[in-house]
Design an enzyme around this catalytic site. Structure first.
Site: not given
Ligand code: EPZ
Length: 418
Positions: A22-23, A115, A120, A304, A396
C-alpha cells in the site's frame, strides 16, 4: 459498519500470498501526475486507500483504469486543487503536492489535519518545496503553492527522517532544473521502489537505498511500467499471526530483506523463520519470550509493526519494553488489548508488556489501521470470541484479511452491519 468475529485458539497453518505494498502504491500512483503518457502499475492490491488515491487523481484529470491487479494512469492535469473532502480521508493525499507543482507550477492542496496516531505536520514537505523556489501560503486550510518559473535543484538536509517528505521532494526534484541532493532522506523499501519507477520514467536518481539521494532534474518524464514490491508490513503482520497462534505459515512473495529488524526480533522471541526463494516460512513450536523493541526509521523496527508486535508480546513469557519513537500517540490499541487480558503499562513513549498466560475474547474497537490488525492477532490467540468493530480501518490497508487467515484455518468472519 461491518465488524469481524474471531473464535481464537487455532494454530494457523498453510500459505498466504502477500499483496503489493500500500505505502509504495500511493506515491507510485501520484507519479501519474508527472507525465501525460501512460504509467502502468502491476501488483496493485485492492485497498480502500488506493481507491481514495484513484478518486483524487481522477479529479485532477488523470484517467485511472483498473484491470485485475493492474492500474493504468494517463492523461492531462486539468485541475490542480486537492479538496478537503478527499484529503481528510487520507493524509497520503499530500503526495500530489510535489508532482502538481513540479508539473504545472501551481497547486492548492488541503492541509491534512491531525490523525489518530499523532499531529503529523507536513512542514518538511513545505520547507523543502520552498527551498526549491516555490512560494507557499497557508490560506483557509489549504496549502497554496506556486512556482511560475519552475522548481530548481537545491541541497536539502532533513532535520529528521520523513518518508512522505522524501517522496514528495523526490518526485518534485525529478522535474526541477538542476541537481537536488536530499540528505538524511528516508530509505524505506517503498522509497527505493518509487525511485526505481521514476528512473523507468526517465528520471536521473542516484543513491538508492542510502540516506542521500541525488537527483538531476530532467525536462520531461515519459510513460513506464512498474511492478510494485510486496507489502513488508502485511508480511510482518502475518508472520505475527503464525507466531501468536503457534502455527506454521509460508508467506509467498515475501522479501525477508525488507523486514530485517522485524525478523530479528521475531527470532529473538523464539519464532522460527526459514527463508526460501519465493518467500519465507514462519513457525513456532515452543513458547514465546519477551523482547524489547524501539521503533525507528528503516532499517530499524518499523512503527507500522509496533501494535502487532505488542499483541504478540502480550502472550510471551517475561516482560517486553516497547518504545514508540516515530509517532506520539500510537498506543491506542493498548486499552483494547487490556480488555482482552493483556497486561500493559504505558510510561511516556514506552509500554511495558508483562506477558499473560492467555488472552480472553472480548468486543473491541479498531482505532486505526495497525491498531485494528493487532486486535485481529490478539483475537486469533484468545480463548473464546472476539468481535472487532469499525473494520473499515482494516480495509484501508489489508487486502482480503479474513480470506487469507481463514485459508490457514482461522475461525474468522465478517459480520455485515445490520
Ligand atoms: C509514512 O507516513 C507511512 N504512510 C506511515 O504508514 C508510516 O507509519 C510512516 O511513514 C513512518 O514509517 C505512507 O507511506 C502512506 P513520516 P508519513 O513523514 O510519510 C513527523 C500505515 O499504517 N513529520 O515518515 O506521514 C511525523 O509527524 C501508516 O500504513 C513532521 O514532523 O510519515 C512523524 O512523527 C501510518 N513533519 C515523523 O515525522 C513533516 O513534514 C515521521 O513521519 C513530516 C513528518
Amino acid at each position: 459498519m461491518d465488524s469481524i468475529r474471531i473464535t481464537g485458539g487455532v494454530p494457523l497453518s498453510g500459505r498466504i500470498a502477500i499483496s503489493g505494498a500500500k505505502n509504495a502504491a500511493l506515491p507510485l500512483m501520484a507519479c501519474g501526475l508527472l507525465t501525460d503518457e501512460p504509467l502502468r502499475l502491476s501488483n496493485v492490491a485492492r485497498l480502500a486507500d488506493l481507491a481514495t488515491m484513484a478518486q483524487l487523481l481522477a479529479q485532477h484529470g488523470i484517467e485511472v483504469r483498473a484491470e485485475e491487479r493492474e492500474l493504468s494512469l494517463g492523461g492531462r492535469i486539468s485541475n490542480t486543487e486537492a479538496p478537503y473532502e478527499i484529503v481528510r480521508k487520507m493524509r497520503a493525499s499530500i503526495l500530489v503536492l510535489g508532482p502538481l507543482l513540479a508539473r504545472t507550477g501551481e497547486a492548492r492542496v488541503s492541509l491534512p489535519g491531525g490523525c489518530a496516531i499523532g499531529t503529523r505536520p507536513v512542514d518538511l514537505h513545505l520547507k523543502g518545496l520552498e527551498a526549491m523556489g516555490a512560494r507557499i501560503r497557508l490560506e483557509g486550510g489549504y496549502v497554496e503553492a506556486s512556482a511560475p518559473r519552475g522548481l530548481r535543484g537545491v541541497e536539502i538536509v532533513f532535520p529528521f527522517v520523513s518518508v512522505g517528505a522524501t517522496e514528495n521532494l523526490l518526485m518534485a526534484a525529478s522535474l526541477a532544473e538542476g541537481r537536488t541532493v536530499l540528505k538524511n532522506a528516508a530509505r524505506e523499501p517503498e522509497i527505493t521502489d518509487l525511485a526505481k519507477c521514476l528512473i523507468a520514467m526517465g528520471a536521473r536518481i542516484e543513491g538508492l537505498e542510502t540516506d542521500t539521494l541525488t537527483i538531476e532534474g530532467v525536462k520531461a518524464l515519459h510513460g513506464a511500467a512498474h511492478d510494485i514490491l510486496p507489502d513488508r508490513i502485511e508480511t510482518g503482520t502475518y508472520a505475527c499471526a503464525a507466531a501468536i497462534t503457534g502455527g506454521d505459515i509460508f508467506l509467498e512473495n515475501a522479501r525477508a530483506a525488507d523486514l530485517g529488524a522485524v525478523l530479528t526480533s521475531l527470532r529473538e522471541a523464539g519464532v522460527e523463520i526459514a527463508e526460501a526463494e519465493n518467500g519465507f516460512r514462519v513457525s513456532r513450536a515452543n513458547g514465546l519470550r519477551g523482547v524489547d523493541v524501539t521503533t525507528e526509521p528503516f532499517p530499524g523496527f518499523p512503527t507500522d509493526m509496533q501494535a502487532q508486535f505488542m499483541a504478540l508480546m502480550s502472550v510471551a513469557e517475561g516482560a517486553s519494553l516497547i518504545t514508540e519513537n516515530i509517532f506520539e500517540n500510537r498506543f491506542m490499541h493498548v486499552p483494547e488489548l487490556a480488555r482482552m487480558g493483556a497486561r500493559i503499562n504505558i510510561q511516556g513513549a514506552s509500554a511495558i508488556v508483562r506477558g499473560a498466560a492467555h488472552l480472553t475474547g472480548a468486543p473491541v474497537m479498531a482505532t486505526d489501521l495497525r491498531a485494528s490488525v493487532s486486535l485481529v492477532l490478539a483475537g486469533l490467540a484468545a480463548r473464546g470470541e472476539t468481535t472487532i468493530s469499525r473494520v473499515y480501518h482494516l480495509d484501508r490497508g489489508y487486502e482480503a484479511v479474513e480470506e487469507k487467515l481463514a485459508g490457514c484455518g482461522a475461525r474468522i468472519e465478517r459480520v455485515a452491519a445490520a
